[in-house]
Design an enzyme around this catalytic site. Structure first.
Site, short mmCIF file in Angstrom:
data_model
loop_
_atom_site.label_atom_id
_atom_site.label_comp_id
_atom_site.label_asym_id
_atom_site.label_seq_id
_atom_site.Cartn_x
_atom_site.Cartn_y
_atom_site.Cartn_z
N ASP A 1 0.79 -1.24 -0.08
CA ASP A 1 -0.05 -0.23 -0.06
C ASP A 1 0.84 1.18 -0.06
OD1 ASP A 1 -2.21 1.38 0.12
OD2 ASP A 1 -2.37 1.30 2.47
N HIS A 2 0.56 2.12 -0.82
CA HIS A 2 1.48 3.60 -0.93
C HIS A 2 2.84 3.28 -1.07
CE1 HIS A 2 -2.19 5.86 -0.66
NE2 HIS A 2 -2.45 5.20 0.42
N ILE B 1 -9.82 0.11 3.00
CA ILE B 1 -10.46 0.38 4.41
C ILE B 1 -9.42 -0.11 5.50
CG2 ILE B 1 -12.15 -0.24 6.01
CD1 ILE B 1 -13.88 -0.74 3.41
N ASP B 2 -9.11 1.05 6.16
CA ASP B 2 -8.10 0.81 7.28
C ASP B 2 -8.85 1.42 8.70
OD1 ASP B 2 -6.17 0.35 8.94
OD2 ASP B 2 -4.60 1.51 8.03
N HIS C 1 -8.92 5.18 -2.41
CA HIS C 1 -8.46 4.89 -1.24
C HIS C 1 -9.47 5.65 -0.13
CE1 HIS C 1 -4.27 3.32 -1.90
NE2 HIS C 1 -4.71 3.42 -3.14
N HIS D 1 -7.72 9.98 3.72
CA HIS D 1 -7.32 9.04 4.58
C HIS D 1 -7.72 9.33 6.00
CE1 HIS D 1 -4.38 7.89 1.27
NE2 HIS D 1 -4.77 6.61 1.74
N SER E 1 -12.86 4.54 4.52
CA SER E 1 -13.72 4.27 5.68
C SER E 1 -14.73 4.89 6.19
CB SER E 1 -12.67 4.26 6.95
OG SER E 1 -11.81 3.32 6.98
N ASP F 1 3.08 5.20 -5.42
CA ASP F 1 2.37 6.24 -5.15
C ASP F 1 3.08 7.39 -5.51
OD1 ASP F 1 0.78 8.47 -4.25
OD2 ASP F 1 0.51 7.60 -2.36
#
Ligand code: G3H
Ligand code: 13P
Ligand code: ZN
Length: 332
Positions: free
Chosen positions: A93-94, A278-279, A234, A191, A237, A115
């Protein structure tokens, strides 16, 4: 050098094809520890959903990249043991540089994100192209996600003061020159747990912040430019208010939390959006349940007694996302 196939993992290519034509999105859940991993796999096996396990820079630093890779290998066996083999992707991720992406490819990741979204356009193209050339030339093709446009919000290493929406006029050129397998775009998500400032929102009768809608017009324009091409969101959430309230009830403080409403993610998942990251929601669920145990059972000091309930809640949350938000349930 390990190939992801030796670990039992798959890349995103066929999964994305199916997701775009099937009108659903794959869950991309971040993990840093065993409990998160167990919850993800339990939920995805139970709902028969393919899954993307995401490893951020923070996770690599916190948990060790090799351990995480071996946890992903373990996840394949764990799913099998639970009774259903789901497709599992291990994704960086990223990724911040070519070197990090290369390292992850050589470690056994089946997919990486480079990214370059904060770079000037031509530099983003050059960097993304370089990563694609390397990842695609492996014996087992590793898929690459690029990003165009900058998300607002601040979260650890992933930060941008202001959002710059993706310019649909750039996407054909970017995808053509870089040969990326999927493209993350900026249409209003960001984010973390506070995705919008209160002054950007309205409040409902209960005083809950209601965010402005995502820019579906930009998404539609992007889809017109590159029909059927896999799009990634991204910062997706939803920041469930129940968890925010629970955390505050048990002594936490999370002022002005606001996420992306689930109906909007559902709508996006029906389009060419085929990966939804989703984090933060998982962080909220874990924190809420751990705080509850700490307050209600002050004499408890066995980590299994607070990590266990947190894991169970996480599993419930992920199963709900697969079934009711992403539409990935039943697609494995
Ligand atoms: O996109 C960012 C993810 O939520 C990961 O954040 O670097 O704190 O693990 P992290
Ligand atoms: P959230 O902070 O909205 O969960 O986004 C996570 C993410 O985009 C990881 O890449
Ligand atoms: Zn992200």
């Amino acid at each position: 050098m390990t190939s992801y196939k030796e670990l039992g993992l798959v890349n995103t290519r066929d999964l994305f094809k199916k997701a775009v034509s099937g009108g659903y999105a794959l869950p991309a859940y971040n993990f840093n520890n065993m409990e998160q991993m167990q919850a993800i796999i339990q939920a995805c096996v139970e709902t028969k959903s393919p899954v993307i396990l995401q490893v951020s820079a923070g996770a690599r630093e916190y948990a060790n990249q090799n351990l995480l890779k071996n946890m992903a290998r373990g996840a394949v066996e764990y799913a099998h043991e639970l009774g259903y083999d789901i497709p599992i992707v291990l994704h960086l991720d990223h990724g911040a540089s070519f070197e990090i992406c290369k390292d992850c490819v050589e470690t056994g990741f089946s997919s990486v994100m480079i990214d370059g979204s904060h770079l000037p356009y031509d530099e983003n193209v050059a960097l993304t192209k370089k990563v694609c050339e390397f990842a695609h030339s492996q014996k087992d093709y590793v898929t690459v996600e690029g990003e165009l446009g900058v998300l607002a919000g601040v979260e650890d290493d992933v930060s941008a003061e202001h959002s710059h929406y993706t310019q649909p006029s750039e996407v054909i050129d970017f995808v053509g020159k870089t040969k990326v397998d999927s493209l993350a775009i900026s249409i209003g998500t960001s984010h973390g747990r506070a995705k919008f400032k209160p002054e950007q929102c309205t409040r409902n009768a209960d005083g809950i912040l209601i965010p402005p809608p995502l820019r579906f017009d930009i998404l539609e324009e992007v889809e017109k430019q590159i029909p059927g091409f896999p799009i990634v969101l991204h910062g997706s959430s939803s920041v469930p208010i129940e968890y925010v309230h629970m955390i505050e009830k048990y002594g936490g403080k999370l002022t002005d939390s606001v996420g992306i409403p689930e109906e909007q993610l559902r709508r996006a998942a029906k389009s060419a959006v085929c990966k939804i990251n989703i984090d933060s929601d998982g962080r909220l669920a874990m924190t809420a349940l751990i705080r509850k145990v700490f307050i209600e059972k002050p004499d408890e000091f066995d980590p299994r007694k607070y990590l266990g309930p947190a894991r169970d809640e996480l599993k419930k949350l992920y199963a709900h996302k697969n079934q009711n938000v992403l539409g990935s349930a039943g697609q494995a």
